[in-house]
Structures are given as C-alpha cells and as structure tokens.
Design a protein around this motif. Structure first.
Motif, PDB file in Angstrom:
ATOM      1  N   ALA A  50       0.811  -1.218   0.000  1.00  0.00           N
ATOM      2  CA  ALA A  50       0.000   0.000   0.000  1.00  0.00           C
ATOM      3  C   ALA A  50       0.847   1.272   0.000  1.00  0.00           C
ATOM      4  O   ALA A  50       0.397   2.321  -0.468  1.00  0.00           O
ATOM      5  N   VAL A  51       2.074   1.190   0.518  1.00  0.00           N
ATOM      6  CA  VAL A  51       2.941   2.382   0.557  1.00  0.00           C
ATOM      7  C   VAL A  51       4.034   2.331  -0.507  1.00  0.00           C
ATOM      8  O   VAL A  51       4.755   3.309  -0.708  1.00  0.00           O
ATOM      9  N   ALA A  52       4.190   1.180  -1.183  1.00  0.00           N
ATOM     10  CA  ALA A  52       5.266   1.018  -2.169  1.00  0.00           C
ATOM     11  C   ALA A  52       5.082   1.992  -3.330  1.00  0.00           C
ATOM     12  O   ALA A  52       3.953   2.317  -3.713  1.00  0.00           O
ATOM     13  N   THR A  53       6.197   2.447  -3.873  1.00  0.00           N
ATOM     14  CA  THR A  53       6.147   3.379  -4.998  1.00  0.00           C
ATOM     15  C   THR A  53       6.809   2.767  -6.222  1.00  0.00           C
ATOM     16  O   THR A  53       7.643   1.867  -6.114  1.00  0.00           O
ATOM     17  N   GLY A  54       6.428   3.281  -7.395  1.00  0.00           N
ATOM     18  CA  GLY A  54       7.037   2.837  -8.647  1.00  0.00           C
ATOM     19  C   GLY A  54       6.812   1.359  -8.910  1.00  0.00           C
ATOM     20  O   GLY A  54       5.788   0.782  -8.546  1.00  0.00           O
ATOM     21  N   ASP A  55       7.804   0.741  -9.546  1.00  0.00           N
ATOM     22  CA  ASP A  55       7.722  -0.675  -9.893  1.00  0.00           C
ATOM     23  C   ASP A  55       7.745  -1.589  -8.673  1.00  0.00           C
ATOM     24  O   ASP A  55       7.416  -2.769  -8.769  1.00  0.00           O
ATOM     25  N   ALA A  56       8.155  -1.037  -7.539  1.00  0.00           N
ATOM     26  CA  ALA A  56       8.272  -1.859  -6.327  1.00  0.00           C
ATOM     27  C   ALA A  56       6.960  -2.517  -5.969  1.00  0.00           C
ATOM     28  O   ALA A  56       6.933  -3.603  -5.384  1.00  0.00           O
ATOM     29  N   VAL A  57       5.858  -1.856  -6.324  1.00  0.00           N
ATOM     30  CA  VAL A  57       4.548  -2.375  -5.933  1.00  0.00           C
ATOM     31  C   VAL A  57       4.299  -3.784  -6.465  1.00  0.00           C
ATOM     32  O   VAL A  57       3.583  -4.573  -5.849  1.00  0.00           O
ATOM     33  N   ASP A  58       4.931  -4.112  -7.588  1.00  0.00           N
ATOM     34  CA  ASP A  58       4.774  -5.450  -8.180  1.00  0.00           C
ATOM     35  C   ASP A  58       5.795  -6.443  -7.645  1.00  0.00           C
ATOM     36  O   ASP A  58       5.825  -7.602  -8.074  1.00  0.00           O
ATOM     37  N   HIS A  59       6.660  -5.981  -6.748  1.00  0.00           N
ATOM     38  CA  HIS A  59       7.728  -6.840  -6.245  1.00  0.00           C
ATOM     39  C   HIS A  59       7.779  -6.829  -4.717  1.00  0.00           C
ATOM     40  O   HIS A  59       8.851  -6.808  -4.121  1.00  0.00           O
ATOM     41  N   ILE A  60       6.620  -6.826  -4.109  1.00  0.00           N
ATOM     42  CA  ILE A  60       6.529  -6.965  -2.653  1.00  0.00           C
ATOM     43  C   ILE A  60       5.904  -8.325  -2.389  1.00  0.00           C
ATOM     44  O   ILE A  60       4.793  -8.603  -2.818  1.00  0.00           O
ATOM     45  N   ASP A  61       6.627  -9.178  -1.709  1.00  0.00           N
ATOM     46  CA  ASP A  61       6.120 -10.530  -1.439  1.00  0.00           C
ATOM     47  C   ASP A  61       6.781 -11.031  -0.161  1.00  0.00           C
ATOM     48  O   ASP A  61       7.464 -10.269   0.526  1.00  0.00           O
ATOM     49  N   GLY A  62       6.572 -12.300   0.157  1.00  0.00           N
ATOM     50  CA  GLY A  62       7.140 -12.801   1.399  1.00  0.00           C
ATOM     51  C   GLY A  62       7.296 -14.303   1.434  1.00  0.00           C
ATOM     52  O   GLY A  62       6.847 -15.028   0.535  1.00  0.00           O
ATOM     53  N   PHE A  63       7.942 -14.745   2.487  1.00  0.00           N
ATOM     54  CA  PHE A  63       8.246 -16.167   2.683  1.00  0.00           C
ATOM     55  C   PHE A  63       7.924 -16.554   4.125  1.00  0.00           C
ATOM     56  O   PHE A  63       8.225 -15.799   5.046  1.00  0.00           O
ATOM     57  N   VAL A  64       7.333 -17.729   4.278  1.00  0.00           N
ATOM     58  CA  VAL A  64       6.973 -18.226   5.612  1.00  0.00           C
ATOM     59  C   VAL A  64       7.996 -19.257   6.066  1.00  0.00           C
ATOM     60  O   VAL A  64       8.341 -20.172   5.318  1.00  0.00           O
ATOM     61  N   ALA A  65       8.489 -19.099   7.277  1.00  0.00           N
ATOM     62  CA  ALA A  65       9.374 -20.113   7.873  1.00  0.00           C
ATOM     63  C   ALA A  65       9.464 -19.888   9.369  1.00  0.00           C
ATOM     64  O   ALA A  65       9.530 -18.750   9.838  1.00  0.00           O
ATOM     65  N   ASP A  66       9.441 -20.979  10.107  1.00  0.00           N
ATOM     66  CA  ASP A  66       9.672 -20.945  11.554  1.00  0.00           C
ATOM     67  C   ASP A  66      11.174 -21.100  11.756  1.00  0.00           C
ATOM     68  O   ASP A  66      11.744 -22.161  11.484  1.00  0.00           O
ATOM     69  N   PHE A  67      11.826 -20.046  12.215  1.00  0.00           N
ATOM     70  CA  PHE A  67      13.289 -20.061  12.313  1.00  0.00           C
ATOM     71  C   PHE A  67      13.820 -20.931  13.450  1.00  0.00           C
ATOM     72  O   PHE A  67      15.028 -21.091  13.573  1.00  0.00           O
ATOM     73  N   SER A  68      12.930 -21.489  14.264  1.00  0.00           N
ATOM     74  CA  SER A  68      13.402 -22.443  15.270  1.00  0.00           C
ATOM     75  C   SER A  68      13.609 -23.828  14.655  1.00  0.00           C
ATOM     76  O   SER A  68      14.131 -24.735  15.297  1.00  0.00           O
ATOM     77  N   ASP A  69      13.207 -23.981  13.393  1.00  0.00           N
ATOM     78  CA  ASP A  69      13.336 -25.240  12.647  1.00  0.00           C
ATOM     79  C   ASP A  69      14.261 -24.995  11.452  1.00  0.00           C
ATOM     80  O   ASP A  69      13.867 -24.364  10.476  1.00  0.00           O
ATOM     81  N   LEU A  70      15.495 -25.468  11.540  1.00  0.00           N
ATOM     82  CA  LEU A  70      16.474 -25.175  10.483  1.00  0.00           C
ATOM     83  C   LEU A  70      16.129 -25.831   9.153  1.00  0.00           C
ATOM     84  O   LEU A  70      16.533 -25.341   8.097  1.00  0.00           O
ATOM     85  N   THR A  71      15.359 -26.909   9.190  1.00  0.00           N
ATOM     86  CA  THR A  71      14.877 -27.510   7.939  1.00  0.00           C
ATOM     87  C   THR A  71      13.962 -26.528   7.213  1.00  0.00           C
ATOM     88  O   THR A  71      14.027 -26.373   5.985  1.00  0.00           O
ATOM     89  N   ALA A  72      13.115 -25.837   7.976  1.00  0.00           N
ATOM     90  CA  ALA A  72      12.229 -24.826   7.400  1.00  0.00           C
ATOM     91  C   ALA A  72      13.030 -23.642   6.864  1.00  0.00           C
ATOM     92  O   ALA A  72      12.670 -23.047   5.837  1.00  0.00           O
ATOM     93  N   VAL A  73      14.114 -23.301   7.535  1.00  0.00           N
ATOM     94  CA  VAL A  73      14.986 -22.208   7.077  1.00  0.00           C
ATOM     95  C   VAL A  73      15.593 -22.545   5.719  1.00  0.00           C
ATOM     96  O   VAL A  73      15.610 -21.713   4.804  1.00  0.00           O
ATOM     97  N   LEU A  74      16.072 -23.770   5.573  1.00  0.00           N
ATOM     98  CA  LEU A  74      16.674 -24.179   4.301  1.00  0.00           C
ATOM     99  C   LEU A  74      15.629 -24.290   3.194  1.00  0.00           C
ATOM    100  O   LEU A  74      15.918 -23.999   2.028  1.00  0.00           O
ATOM    101  N   LYS A  75      14.409 -24.671   3.567  1.00  0.00           N
ATOM    102  CA  LYS A  75      13.317 -24.696   2.589  1.00  0.00           C
ATOM    103  C   LYS A  75      13.016 -23.270   2.112  1.00  0.00           C
ATOM    104  O   LYS A  75      12.821 -23.015   0.912  1.00  0.00           O
ATOM    105  N   MET A  76      13.009 -22.333   3.049  1.00  0.00           N
ATOM    106  CA  MET A  76      12.798 -20.938   2.669  1.00  0.00           C
ATOM    107  C   MET A  76      13.914 -20.455   1.753  1.00  0.00           C
ATOM    108  O   MET A  76      13.661 -19.771   0.753  1.00  0.00           O
ATOM    109  N   ALA A  77      15.143 -20.787   2.072  1.00  0.00           N
ATOM    110  CA  ALA A  77      16.277 -20.385   1.235  1.00  0.00           C
ATOM    111  C   ALA A  77      16.114 -20.910  -0.187  1.00  0.00           C
ATOM    112  O   ALA A  77      16.373 -20.191  -1.167  1.00  0.00           O
ATOM    113  N   ALA A  78      15.661 -22.149  -0.314  1.00  0.00           N
ATOM    114  CA  ALA A  78      15.430 -22.732  -1.642  1.00  0.00           C
ATOM    115  C   ALA A  78      14.346 -21.960  -2.382  1.00  0.00           C
ATOM    116  O   ALA A  78      14.465 -21.697  -3.588  1.00  0.00           O
TER     117      ALA A  78
END
Length: 285
Positions: A50-78
């Motif tokens: 909602a606050v992004a400007t320019g082309d950034a608005v099409d490149h705002i996204d995210g990744f879910v991972a529980d960082f207490s689980d290193l397997t989930a961290v590596l899945k996020m990295a992939a």
C-alpha cells in the motif's frame, strides 16, 4: 539515477523489521518479507504494498518459515533462490528473547537457533544470489548485550536464563559476521553487524522488559541507512553501535564502535565455527 534494490528482511511482520520494510518500499525498493505466521505475513505484505512506490509495488512478497526449525529455514532459502534472480540486501533481523518454549525440537536453546544458526544457514544458502548483485550487503542484527558463549549451552547440554541465552546468541552472530566479512570480501559483498539501539519500543522489548528507552523508528532508520545509503557502501567487517554513549536514550544515531572482544579474536571465532559445524551435523545427521 536511483538504483533500486532487491531486499529481504527476516522477522519483518513486527517491530523494526516491519518498519524498515515500509520505509524501503516507500522509497521504491523491492522488499521481500519473512514471518512464521502465514496470515500475519499476508496482512503485512498488503500494508507494505500500500505504501510502495514505482515498480516496487509489483515486487513486494514474502516467505513463511519458523526459524526455530532449520529444515524450514533451508526450505525458505530454496524458495528465495527459486523466486529471485538476485539479492542486493539481506537483513537478518529475526530474533527472539523471551519465550514459553526455550528449547527446540532438537533440544537446543531457541535463542541460539533463531538468533544465530538460522541466519547462518539462510545467509550461506543465499550467497549465490547475493553474488549476482553488483555490490551486495548483509546486515546482521546484533545487540548491546553480548556475553561469552557457553558451548555446553550452545550444544544443548546445559540451560541458560533468557538474558544469558540472548546475549550469547548475539555475540555468536557478531563473531560470525566478522568471519563472514572476510569470507566474502572478494565477492564484493559487505557485512555489518548492528546493535539497532537498546530497549526500542517493540513487542519483543515490551515482553522482556515492560518499558523502552527509544522509538522503534530509531532502529528502523539505521537498518534502512545501512541497507541502501551510499554512506555505508564501503563499510564491511564492522560493528555499528546505535546507542549513544553519553546516556542519551533518544533517537539520535550512533556510530561504528567496538563489539565484544571475542568478535575480534580469530581463535575464538575459529572455535565458534568448529562448534557450529558440530551442532549443525547433530541436527542434520
């Protein structure tokens, strides 16, 4: 001409990580968030878009991972490696202090895992992406609280109270930051560890202490500056201390300073690296 950057901020559904994401997106940068709760992450992505400007608005996204689980961290990295063609800035902001469950499923202290091992694993897995940038930056969230590491506690053989576990995990992160700066120096990647300011007005600080000294903006502002400002383009292998030494707990910016002595001790860092590999092998055995 402004060069807009692709930036990943861990732990960015709350606190200074979220504030930094908002500031960077508003400045036109492509911001990727991370959180452990999918619904909350979706909500914050919408706020940032909602606050992004320019082309950034099409490149705002995210990744879910529980960082207490290193397997989930590596899945996020992939997932990050698959989604992004390059990464200009990685802000390792996710952290934990107080918790009702102090140990992970691997019987390790959750502070060592979330505050140190998770960013260690994530960053190493994302180095190929960072090398695709013309001049990448890694910002690691340290703390004024840094105390010598008990390797028995690090290995899950003894327990620590919240304060000790947090301070030791933050020293581990700071020591590794110095080693990483040397490792990636030839790849034009800079690494800075930063204490964003003590007792900022965030949920984590409120849960731990019940009061604050400075606004959360103080921390978000230094993260934003370290991520994109030309002022810090050639700084690497350094520790930025955002606390003011004269006792002023306002919002004034700090300066580069000295981390705990162990963060500048090659032998201590080598021991940490060896112990880290031992712990990681025990997790992924």
């Amino acid at each position: 001409m402004t060069m807009y950057k692709t930036i990943l901020i861990t732990g960015s559904t709350d606190g200074i990580g979220k504030l930094a994401a908002l500031k960077l997106a508003e400045a036109g940068h492509q911001v990727y968030l991370h959180g452990r709760d999918a619904d909350k992450l979706t909500s914050v992505i919408a706020e940032v878009k909602a606050v992004a400007t320019g082309d950034a608005v099409d490149h705002i996204d995210g990744f879910v991972a529980d960082f207490s689980d290193l397997t989930a961290v590596l899945k996020m990295a992939a997932d990050v490696n698959e989604k992004l063609p390059k990464l200009d800035v990685l802000i390792n902001n996710a952290g934990i202090y107080t918790t009702s469950a102090a140990t992970t499923k691997d019987d390790l202290d959750i502070r060592f895992v979330v505050n140190y091992l998770a960013p260690y694993e994530l960053t190493n897995a994302l180095l190929p992406l960072l090398k695709q940038s013309s001049k990448a930056r890694i910002i690691n969230l340290s703390s004024a609280a840094q105390t010598p590491i008990s390797y028995e506690a690090f290995a899950g053989q003894t327990t620590l109270d919240d304060k000790a576990a947090y301070a030791q995990s933050k020293l581990a992160l700071t020591m590794w930051s110095m080693a990483l700066a040397d490792k990636v120096a030839n790849d034009d990647i800079s690494v800075i560890a930063v204490n964003p300011g003590s007792l900022l007005n965030t949920k984590m600080v409120d849960e731990a202490y019940g009061h604050h000294w400075s606004s959360a903006d103080k921390g978000a502002n230094i993260l934003t500056a370290l991520a994109i400002s030309d002022e810090f383009a050639n700084d690497t292998g350094k520790y930025f201390d955002n606390d003011i030494k004269d006792g002023d707990h306002g919002d004034a910016r700090g300066e580069f300073g000295q981390p705990h002595a162990d963060a500048l001790d090659k032998e201590a860092i080598a021991k940490l690296e060896a112990q880290t590999q031992t712990v990681l092998q025990s997790i992924f055995a």
